[in-house]
Design an enzyme around this catalytic site. Structure first.
Site, short mmCIF file in Angstrom:
data_model
loop_
_atom_site.label_atom_id
_atom_site.label_comp_id
_atom_site.label_asym_id
_atom_site.label_seq_id
_atom_site.Cartn_x
_atom_site.Cartn_y
_atom_site.Cartn_z
N HIS A 91 -14.85 -9.58 7.14
CA HIS A 91 -14.31 -10.50 8.15
C HIS A 91 -14.18 -11.87 7.50
O HIS A 91 -13.09 -12.39 7.38
CB HIS A 91 -15.23 -10.55 9.37
CG HIS A 91 -14.65 -11.32 10.52
ND1 HIS A 91 -15.17 -11.27 11.80
CD2 HIS A 91 -13.62 -12.19 10.59
CE1 HIS A 91 -14.47 -12.06 12.61
NE2 HIS A 91 -13.53 -12.63 11.89
N GLU A 169 -8.71 -17.11 7.85
CA GLU A 169 -10.11 -17.32 7.47
C GLU A 169 -10.28 -18.57 6.61
O GLU A 169 -11.24 -19.33 6.78
CB GLU A 169 -10.64 -16.08 6.74
CG GLU A 169 -10.87 -14.89 7.66
CD GLU A 169 -11.90 -15.17 8.74
OE1 GLU A 169 -13.03 -15.56 8.40
OE2 GLU A 169 -11.58 -14.99 9.93
N HIS A 173 -12.29 -21.70 8.37
CA HIS A 173 -13.67 -21.78 7.90
C HIS A 173 -13.86 -22.49 6.57
O HIS A 173 -14.73 -23.35 6.44
CB HIS A 173 -14.26 -20.37 7.83
CG HIS A 173 -14.24 -19.64 9.13
ND1 HIS A 173 -14.99 -20.03 10.22
CD2 HIS A 173 -13.53 -18.55 9.55
CE1 HIS A 173 -14.76 -19.21 11.24
NE2 HIS A 173 -13.88 -18.31 10.86
#
Length: 308
Positions: A91, A169, A173
């Site tokens: 993930h 992602e 992040h």
């Protein structure tokens, strides 16, 4: 896509020609952390004084999560986007704050998410959708076909092309992780070096946790008939990692879908030592009902370990 394939083909040809030559070398992507040798040695979230050089320790997002999915299909099987057999998938790598809160989309100049979620941040800032080339082309431009190959095998998205997921992602992040700030790469920074470096760090962290094997070795295997208790799942993982991870479930807490491993990090997120700590997020899996760890749809997965 055609341009990306052309670039990959050119790089393959170049690497083939280089096999007989010592002149070809790939550009480095790691940061310049030489100044970190003069910094205090401490784990993130355990420091008693302020971190002055934030390239040396993830700050303020010092609670680092390595997160994985257990999907049973991708929805893009017709395009050849398949899950790796006998393996959970990546993930991401997330920088939560030490109190469990988190920031997101911290640098809109490095926003590569085609469908930002959320599209409006809590302070009202709008996150515009990205419309440029896929981040897979960034990796290819650095010649890292080995990295791209691994990502295509183990960082597989459900419902969207893999490269779109990778861009999400990074934008959401990595831009909030201080050790991937552009300034950490020094005056020789090359555009998108930080993106490739982040992807490498994600892979390093993922390889620490072979979740499928950790569970299987304790007799916990995907099954369409058997169910497991939350304590069975947690205890099997804690026995090998030293801490209780977060387990995420859907369908009223009865279908296993996610695992998040929590850490404090000594050093940079790229190369530092990850110390497991208990999850700060309560599991969404049922405390009382049996939990299904479903088998995958056979046509949704492939054996990737035997392929070049």
């Amino acid at each position: 896509m055609a341009a990306a394939l052309g670039l990959v083909s050119a790089l393959l040809a170049l690497q083939a020609d280089a096999s007989a030559s010592t002149l070809f070398s790939l550009p480095r992507t790691f940061p310049n952390i030489s100044a970190c040798v003069n910094e205090p040695i401490t784990y993130s979230c355990e420091n008693t004084t302020a971190i002055h050089n934030t390239c040396c320790s993830p700050t303020p997002g010092g609670l680092v999560l390595q997160t994985q999915f257990w999907d049973t299909y991708t929805g893009l099987e017709a395009r050849g986007q398949l899950l790796p057999k006998n393996s959970w998938t990546i993930h991401g790598l997330w920088p939560d704050n030490c109190d469990g809160s988190y920031e997101q989309y911290c640098d809109l100049s490095r926003q590569y998410d085609r469908a930002p979620s959320p599209s409006v941040l809590p302070d009202g800032t709008h996150v515009p959708p990205y419309k440029g080339p896929g981040v897979d082309t960034f990796v290819a431009e650095f010649g890292r076909l080995d990295l791209l190959d691994y990502m295509e095998k183990y960082w597989v998205s459900q419902g969207s092309p893999n490269a779109d997921f990778w861009g999400h992602e990074f934008a959401k992040h990595a831009t909030c992780t201080s050790t991937f700030d552009v300034a950490c790469y020094g005056p020789d920074y090359k555009k998108n070096q930080d993106v490739v470096d982040f992807f490498e760090a994600v892979i390093r962290a993922y390889k620490m946790y072979p979740t499928w094997e950790l569970l299987a070795a304790s007799g916990i295997l995907p099954s369409n008939r058997t169910t497991y208790s939350l304590s069975q799942l947690q205890n099997a993982l804690k026995a090998q990692t030293g801490a209780v991870p977060y387990l995420g479930c859907g369908t009223n807490g009865t279908v296993l879908q996610e695992v998040w491993y929590f850490h404090h990090v000594l050093g940079s997120e790229q190369f530092g030592h990850f110390k497991t700590v208990d999850s700060t997020t309560e599991s969404t899996c049922s405390q009382t009902a049996g939990i299904h760890y479903y088998e995958r749809t056979p046509t949704s997965e492939r054996e990737v370990r035997l392929l070049p």
